[in-house]
Design a protein around this motif. Structure first.
Motif, PDB file in Angstrom:
ATOM      1  N   MET A  46       0.835  -1.214   0.000  1.00 39.30           N
ATOM      2  CA  MET A  46       0.000   0.000   0.000  1.00 39.30           C
ATOM      3  C   MET A  46       0.865   1.258   0.000  1.00 39.30           C
ATOM      4  O   MET A  46       0.594   2.225  -0.710  1.00 39.30           O
ATOM      5  CB  MET A  46      -0.904   0.027   1.232  1.00 39.30           C
ATOM      6  N   ASN A  51      -3.170  -1.122  -4.504  1.00 36.90           N
ATOM      7  CA  ASN A  51      -4.357  -1.449  -3.698  1.00 36.90           C
ATOM      8  C   ASN A  51      -5.032  -2.758  -4.119  1.00 36.90           C
ATOM      9  O   ASN A  51      -6.048  -3.134  -3.561  1.00 36.90           O
ATOM     10  CB  ASN A  51      -5.358  -0.296  -3.686  1.00 36.90           C
ATOM     11  N   CYS A  97      -8.266  -1.527   0.108  1.00 35.47           N
ATOM     12  CA  CYS A  97      -7.732  -2.521  -0.833  1.00 35.47           C
ATOM     13  C   CYS A  97      -8.805  -3.512  -1.275  1.00 35.47           C
ATOM     14  O   CYS A  97      -9.781  -3.734  -0.569  1.00 35.47           O
ATOM     15  CB  CYS A  97      -6.614  -3.341  -0.181  1.00 35.47           C
TER      16      CYS A  97
END
Ligand code: UTP
Length: 278
Positions: A46, A51, A97
């Protein structure tokens, strides 16, 4: 579309060095204090701008999927209590995500695990994290450092570190020509060489950026050492065309696939990383 959006986590291995705990629990869920190894990997991805988390799992790995999902019962129990902050990081991950999973049916090596992940990645460059290599850095994470290089060079990149010569049998080892500071253009790559014939003491660790042509190459790569499909063999095909860089990353790596490295990382984290109750 060249931005790296997805990170692949091969997580299907048996983790035999940690038996018996890995009998029913994924190695990737072993905690450094209170956070599982794979969560540190997801946080590193990240921080590098990704993501899409693509996880290659296997039998007995369902705890990974549950970890990156909401537990309504727990949320209900903990809401409004003084422990709620403990879920802050994982809630943030879940909201930012997307997670996708596929299973590697037979454990035919890291190269095979990466090829299994093709269905989750598609035709775009992607990162790979082996969560049992845990990395700490002072500035950018290792993957963020590598993404910056990818934006300049647009080819596959492996992270390397100097190891004691006698340890070459545990790693993929490279030889290359210096391209820039801490950066080599790979000429040669050997999986787990004997120290006497190793081309250098520069070992590949569990961070990669791969261009998607690696999938076609992996499909054509015959099983190598110990009957497994090796990612180093496939990368060597790219390297012959001058398309692989090896980057000596800034930071420190702990080999959490071994008991010693895992204990060292646990102690390091308890002192330096673990967020204590407020
Ligand atoms: P390791 O060589 O550490 O193997 O794999 P392992 O099974 O996890 O652990 P030990 O040696 O039995 O203790 C390196 C990485 O590649 C993944 C593993 O999950 C680990 O992240 N891997 C390896 C796969 O996903 N599939 C495979 O067939 C082999």
């Amino acid at each position: 579309m060249d931005k790296i959006r997805k990170c692949l986590f091969p997580a299907a291995g048996y983790g035999t060095r940690f038996l018996p705990v890995t009998k029913s629990m994924p190695k990737e869920m072993l905690p450094l204090v209170n956070k599982p190894l794979i969560q540190y990997g997801v946080e590193e991805a990240m921080a590098a701008g990704m993501n899409g988390m693509a996880i290659v799992t296997g039998r007995g790995k369902r705890a990974i999927e549950d970890h990156f999902d909401i537990s309504y019962e727990l949320e209900h129990q903990i809401a409004g209590t003084d422990k709620e902050w403990l879920l802050g990081d994982i809630r943030h991950i879940i909201s930012e995500c997307t997670f996708s999973y596929t299973r590697q049916i037979e454990m035919k090596g890291l190269g095979h695990a990466i090829l299994t992940g093709e269905t989750l990645i598609g035709e775009e460059p992607f990162a790979v994290i082996l969560a049992d290599d845990y990395c700490v850095t002072e500035g950018d994470g290792v993957l963020a450092q590598m993404v910056k290089l990818y934006e300049k060079y647009r080819c596959s990149i492996v992270a390397i570190e100097e190891i004691p010569r006698e340890d070459t049998r545990k790693y993929g080892v490279i030889a290359g020509d210096l391209e820039a500071e801490n950066l080599y253009r790979v000429r040669e790559m050997v999986e787990k060489p004997d120290p006497a014939v190793a081309p250098s003491n520069l070992a590949i660790i569990g961070r990669y950026i791969l261009t998607p042509d690696i999938f076609d190459i992996l499909r054509e790569t015959p099983p190598g050492r110990s009957g497994e499909i090796q990612i180093t063999d496939a990368l060597m095909t790219q390297a012959r065309m001058g398309n692989v860089l090896a980057y000596k990353f800034q930071g420190r790596r702990f080999d959490c696939g071994s008991i010693e490295g895992f204990m060292e990382a646990s102690n390091y984290n308890y002192t330096n990383v673990y967020k204590r109750p407020r």
